[in-house]
Design a protein around this motif. Structure first.
Motif, PDB file in Angstrom:
ATOM      1  N   ARG A 112      55.518  -3.564  -0.350  1.00  0.00           N
ATOM      2  CA  ARG A 112      54.893  -2.871  -1.483  1.00  0.00           C
ATOM      3  C   ARG A 112      53.573  -2.212  -1.018  1.00  0.00           C
ATOM      4  NH1 ARG A 112      57.632  -3.477  -6.180  1.00  0.00           N
ATOM      5  NH2 ARG A 112      59.094  -5.249  -6.343  1.00  0.00           N
ATOM      6  N   ASP A 113      52.441  -2.613  -1.593  1.00  0.00           N
ATOM      7  CA  ASP A 113      51.172  -1.958  -1.243  1.00  0.00           C
ATOM      8  C   ASP A 113      50.475  -2.612  -0.050  1.00  0.00           C
ATOM      9  OD1 ASP A 113      51.566  -0.239  -3.359  1.00  0.00           O
ATOM     10  OD2 ASP A 113      50.471  -1.517  -4.778  1.00  0.00           O
ATOM     11  N   VAL A 114      50.990  -3.716   0.451  1.00  0.00           N
ATOM     12  CA  VAL A 114      50.380  -4.418   1.582  1.00  0.00           C
ATOM     13  C   VAL A 114      50.987  -3.866   2.875  1.00  0.00           C
ATOM     14  CG1 VAL A 114      49.991  -6.642   2.675  1.00  0.00           C
ATOM     15  CG2 VAL A 114      50.041  -6.470   0.172  1.00  0.00           C
ATOM     16  N   VAL A 115      50.120  -3.327   3.767  1.00  0.00           N
ATOM     17  CA  VAL A 115      50.597  -2.744   5.026  1.00  0.00           C
ATOM     18  C   VAL A 115      50.072  -3.613   6.168  1.00  0.00           C
ATOM     19  CG1 VAL A 115      50.651  -0.708   6.508  1.00  0.00           C
ATOM     20  CG2 VAL A 115      50.595  -0.447   4.010  1.00  0.00           C
ATOM     21  N   GLU A 116      50.921  -4.495   6.670  1.00  0.00           N
ATOM     22  CA  GLU A 116      50.586  -5.335   7.806  1.00  0.00           C
ATOM     23  C   GLU A 116      51.866  -6.022   8.276  1.00  0.00           C
ATOM     24  OE1 GLU A 116      49.312  -9.448   5.508  1.00  0.00           O
ATOM     25  OE2 GLU A 116      47.737  -8.055   6.152  1.00  0.00           O
ATOM     26  N   PRO A 117      51.918  -6.413   9.557  1.00  0.00           N
ATOM     27  CA  PRO A 117      53.127  -7.114  10.033  1.00  0.00           C
ATOM     28  C   PRO A 117      53.303  -8.433   9.285  1.00  0.00           C
ATOM     29  CG  PRO A 117      51.810  -6.328  11.882  1.00  0.00           C
ATOM     30  CD  PRO A 117      50.962  -6.145  10.656  1.00  0.00           C
ATOM     31  N   MET A 118      54.532  -8.721   8.869  1.00  0.00           N
ATOM     32  CA  MET A 118      54.814  -9.960   8.148  1.00  0.00           C
ATOM     33  C   MET A 118      56.292 -10.290   8.290  1.00  0.00           C
ATOM     34  SD  MET A 118      54.810  -8.608   4.195  1.00  0.00           S
ATOM     35  CE  MET A 118      53.275  -7.702   4.434  1.00  0.00           C
ATOM     36  N   GLU A 119      56.587 -11.590   8.096  1.00  0.00           N
ATOM     37  CA  GLU A 119      57.981 -12.023   8.087  1.00  0.00           C
ATOM     38  C   GLU A 119      58.496 -12.031   6.652  1.00  0.00           C
ATOM     39  OE1 GLU A 119      58.966 -14.821  11.855  1.00  0.00           O
ATOM     40  OE2 GLU A 119      58.009 -15.813  10.155  1.00  0.00           O
ATOM     41  N   LYS A 120      59.791 -11.675   6.519  1.00  0.00           N
ATOM     42  CA  LYS A 120      60.405 -11.630   5.200  1.00  0.00           C
ATOM     43  C   LYS A 120      61.703 -12.427   5.203  1.00  0.00           C
ATOM     44  CE  LYS A 120      58.789  -7.087   3.576  1.00  0.00           C
ATOM     45  NZ  LYS A 120      59.209  -5.767   3.074  1.00  0.00           N
TER      46      LYS A 120
ATOM     47  N   ARG B 272      58.186   5.293  10.226  1.00  0.00           N
ATOM     48  CA  ARG B 272      56.987   4.998   9.455  1.00  0.00           C
ATOM     49  C   ARG B 272      55.986   4.162  10.248  1.00  0.00           C
ATOM     50  NH1 ARG B 272      56.715   2.678   3.259  1.00  0.00           N
ATOM     51  NH2 ARG B 272      54.501   2.234   3.232  1.00  0.00           N
ATOM     52  N   ASN B 273      56.448   3.203  11.037  1.00  0.00           N
ATOM     53  CA  ASN B 273      55.540   2.352  11.810  1.00  0.00           C
ATOM     54  C   ASN B 273      56.215   2.030  13.136  1.00  0.00           C
ATOM     55  OD1 ASN B 273      53.741   0.489  12.844  1.00  0.00           O
ATOM     56  ND2 ASN B 273      53.477  -0.601  10.887  1.00  0.00           N
ATOM     57  N   GLN B 274      55.885   2.797  14.159  1.00  0.00           N
ATOM     58  CA  GLN B 274      56.510   2.628  15.463  1.00  0.00           C
ATOM     59  C   GLN B 274      55.960   1.435  16.225  1.00  0.00           C
ATOM     60  OE1 GLN B 274      56.168   6.302  17.597  1.00  0.00           O
ATOM     61  NE2 GLN B 274      57.382   7.466  16.097  1.00  0.00           N
ATOM     62  N   ALA B 275      54.864   0.855  15.740  1.00  0.00           N
ATOM     63  CA  ALA B 275      54.264  -0.279  16.443  1.00  0.00           C
ATOM     64  C   ALA B 275      55.010  -1.585  16.174  1.00  0.00           C
ATOM     65  CB  ALA B 275      52.796  -0.443  16.024  1.00  0.00           C
ATOM     66  N   ILE B 276      55.855  -1.606  15.160  1.00  0.00           N
ATOM     67  CA  ILE B 276      56.585  -2.811  14.795  1.00  0.00           C
ATOM     68  C   ILE B 276      57.991  -2.736  15.373  1.00  0.00           C
ATOM     69  CG2 ILE B 276      57.431  -4.232  12.887  1.00  0.00           C
ATOM     70  CD1 ILE B 276      54.451  -4.250  13.116  1.00  0.00           C
ATOM     71  N   SER B 277      58.470  -3.862  15.884  1.00  0.00           N
ATOM     72  CA  SER B 277      59.853  -3.933  16.356  1.00  0.00           C
ATOM     73  C   SER B 277      60.758  -4.355  15.203  1.00  0.00           C
ATOM     74  CB  SER B 277      59.976  -4.943  17.507  1.00  0.00           C
ATOM     75  OG  SER B 277      61.340  -5.117  17.859  1.00  0.00           O
TER      76      SER B 277
END
Length: 756
Positions: free
Chosen positions: A286-294, A253-258
């Motif tokens: 959810r609906d927010v698409v951006e790099p983030m820590e969880k 889905r998002n290859q730019a994220i490790s």
């Protein structure tokens, strides 16, 4: 002089400037470290709460699967399941449909020892025919099921697609238990105890998780997802993830994220059945698409497999920015205040001190706010703990913990009420205080085996509590402590006394049916020769003079022949109860009719009659001839037991539970010994002398009452040489006739029989 003062002032300013710079650096360091400490503390508290949610969800999933396993074991114990006769369709239908309507079970399949499917039950009904060999799964399942070490055990399989060619999102998994021919019925009176295949139920994993997981919410937008032991998503709010490999679908889905961190957590901890908490980087929430820590917390769901145990993992996640948003605002205010403090310090030390004090006050206020938040979270945890404690205390099961020596550490209120002991007194007592030594030794052996293996086990045990016998199904579950000395066992005991009574009643009914068929055949074969013998005896009597020796011998033959004929007639009445001429009758009229017949016999035997008949009783289900036969059998047995002196009490009344009528026949005779009470309804069982009874009276009475949908129970006490201390009481419960229900209140219209 002026230059010296200036030099001195310059030095003072340098010193003051240096001190001011050190103070500013110290204040900056203190602010940053305080904000970091607050951030770490609140983050750990929040993640700990997520871990509690994950463990509670995992326990709920395991409980749901255990409920399905209990249904599987109960089905596997039925004769209709073990033998799968072609005429058992209705029994299979009644047995399997309730199971299909609960526990998310979508299919029940019975496979024989050769791998052939004998029947399949699903939402479309039951198919009973030879379906042929299954695919490769049958060989694996049969290999496991045929091992004697696995007898009585249940295994779970890996999750699979229900229809791999069409829909990979419909996930199911199977529960299998070996089937042995251990039960008896009319067609199989003697069990062979041989291995006959296995019984398999299929659970709808998607439906199971949609009932549990969507309600799990961490913080404002946090959610939960589930992995199986192969790393496949079993549930995820992103429906496209379900059924996909967790190590691949995120990168696709998002290859730019490790995603190396979350993959490491899944591979090294979650897939190995561990519980814990951590932080990882994601590309969306959810609906927010951006790099983030969880923040993530996870707990395992353990399922026993054929050659290895499967470990699902329930994960609860939430964005770190939700938790750190408030902390960041405080941090920004702190930095602003520090800038103001720096400017004020440049103006003058007094102003610096004043604003420093103000800054400290504001910081203390913010700390108090965060402390209140932490206290609020702690109170929520305490309320959650109180809620779970309330659930345990209000449960109708025995819930307790034991140490390895069998001493009770905790016990719920239901256990205290059942044993009649206060909970504070119950804690600390040994199992030897409640059970005989043999039973206690067996339970301690099982407890140590559970502690040694780390796997839960079940057992059934009969316990005498306050002079009353109870059957319990007890599951022992190991509870992990901080060290070996803290290990304990969680025990959950369910009262199955009613189920045991029902099984016993079912076995007795099947035995009566089998013996009835045998009795009918024997009576038919004997009846014809006896008729011929009595006929020729009558012819010879006509030719003999009364009073002669030959005449007396023939009368003796005739008397014993008539006795044999009476026995044959009783056998026939046992084998085939006559057709009822009516569907309902008045119980009081039948009691009075029988008492008028035996009144003279009671007077001759010095027996006092006491009647307590309630007026206006409703019509009961049954016919007068059958009920009179039952009452006559009971009264005759009472007369024989009192042996010439005593009191016979006959009473009728409405039963405690509406919709039923109770008839009680009680005597003050010698009583029935405890070892005989379990056999009194068996055909041909009697304690009378040879020639005085056939042993069919109570068995015939039992058949008549059960045919009407009622029950008959016996309670007896042996006199033990003390006159007046013995006696027997028979209690007959009959349902009110359907047509008479309109004459009683709506609360009395209950078709379920009351417990005796």
């Amino acid at each position: 002089m002026e230059s010296k003062e200036r030099i001195k002032l310059h030095k003072v300013l340098k010193i003051f400037g240096g001190i001011t710079l050190l103070l500013m650096c110290g204040a900056l360091y203190l602010g940053i470290s305080t904000a970091r400490y607050m951030k770490d503390t609140i983050r750990d508290q929040f993640n700990e709460q997520q871990l509690v949610l994950a463990k509670a969800t995992a326990h709920r999933i395991e409980s749901t699967i255990q409920s399905a396993i209990a249904d599987l074991v109960l089905l596997n114990s039925l004769p209709a399941i073990q033998y799968c006769d072609s005429d058992a369709y209705e029994i299979l239908l009644l047995s399997t449909l309730p199971v299909l309507n609960r526990d998310n079970i979508v299919e029940i399949r019975r496979v024989d020892r050769e791998g052939n499917t004998l029947f399949v039950a699903n939402d479309q009904g039951i198919g009973m025919k030879h379906f042929g060999l299954l695919h490769q799964e049958a060989g694996v399942y049969l290999s496991w099921a045929s091992d004697l070490n696995h007898r009585g055990k249940t295994m779970g399989t890996g999750v699979r697609s229900k229809d791999q060619a069409k829909d990979k999102k419909t996930l199911v998994f199977d529960l299998i238990t070996p089937t042995y021919e251990d039960s008896t019925d009319s067609a199989h009176p003697r069990p062979s105890h041989r291995f006959s295949g296995y019984l398999k139920v299929t659970l709808d994993v998607a439906r199971l998780f949609h009932q549990i997981i969507p309600s799990i919410r961490s913080g404002k937008t946090g959610y939960a997802w589930v992995l199986d032991s192969s790393g496949t998503f079993l549930y995820h709010p992103e429906s496209s993830f379900v059924g996909e490999n967790a190590f691949e679908v995120r990168s696709n889905r998002n290859q730019a994220i490790s995603f190396s961190k979350i993959n490491q957590i899944q591979r090294e901890e979650m897939l190995k059945g561990k519980e814990g908490k951590s932080v990882y980087t994601s590309g969306w929430h959810r609906d927010v698409v951006e790099p983030m820590e969880k923040l993530i917390a996870f707990a395992p769901v353990h399922i026993q497999g054929p050659y290895m145990d499967y470990a699902w993992s329930v994960a609860v996640v939430a964005p770190l920015q939700e938790i750190e948003g408030t902390i960041g605002m405080v941090y920004e205010r702190q930095m602003g205040l520090q800038g103001i403090v720096i400017l004020i310090i440049l103006i003058g030390s007094l102003t610096v001190i004043i604003y420093e004090m103000r800054w400290s006050t504001l910081l203390e206020h913010e700390v108090n706010i965060k402390t209140d938040h932490i206290r609020h979270y702690a109170e929520q945890l305490e309320r959650s703990e109180a809620k779970y404690r309330s659930l345990i205390e209000s449960a109708e099961d025995l819930i307790f913990t034991l140490d390895s020596e069998g001493f009770i550490k905790t016990a719920n209120e239901h256990m205290s009420r059942l044993f009649g002991i206060e909970s504070g007194t119950l804690v600390g007592q040994s199992l030897y205080s409640f059970l005989p030594r043999e039973q206690t030794d067996e339970q301690l052996r099982l407890i140590r085996e559970v502690l040694g293996s780390g796997k839960a086990q079940r057992t059934e045990i009969l316990i005498n509590i306050q002079n009353e016998d109870f059957w319990f199904n007890i599951q022992y579950i190991p509870v992990k402590g901080e060290g070996n000395e803290d290990r304990a066992i969680l025990g959950i005991g369910r009262d199955i006394t009613d189920r045991k009574s029902l099984e016993k009643q079912l076995i007795n009914t099947e035995k009566l049916a089998s013996l009835g068929t045998l009795a009918a055949g024997v009576a038919h074969e004997i009846n014809n020769p006896i008729g011929i013998m009595l006929g020729f005896c009558d012819l010879l009597l006509e030719k003999m003079e009364p009073g002669t020796m030959e005449y007396n011998d023939l009368k003796t033959i005739e008397r014993h022949g008539l006795h044999c004929k009476s026995i044959v007639e009783r056998l026939l009445s046992f084998a085939r109860i006559s057709e009822e001429t009516e569907e309902g009758c008045n119980i009081n009229e039948n009691v009075e009719a029988i008492l008028s017949v035996v009144k003279h016999t009671l007077d001759m035997n010095n027996i006092r009659l006491v009647t307590e008949l309630d007026d206006d009783l409703p019509i009961v289900r049954g016919d007068s001839r059958g009920l009179q036969q039952v009452l006559l059998n009971l009264i005759s047995n009472a007369i024989h037991a009192m042996n010439g002196k005593g009191t016979l009490t006959v009473s009728t009344r409405l039963a405690p539970k509406p919709g039923w009528v109770e008839t009680i026949v009680s005597d003050t005779g010698c009583g029935i010994k405890k070892e005989f009470l379990q056999k009194i309804f068996d055909p041909f069982f009697t304690t009378k002398k040879v020639g005085e009874g056939t042993g069919l009276g109570l068995s015939v009475s039992y058949g008549i009452i059960t045919k009407y949908g009622g029950t008959i129970q016996c309670e007896s006490h042996v006199d033990d040489g003390k006159p007046g201390h013995g006696g027997t009481t028979f209690t007959i419960l009959l349902p009110v006739h359907v047509e008479s229900l309109t004459e009683v209140p709506p609360s009395a219209r209950d078709a379920n029989p009351p417990k005796p």
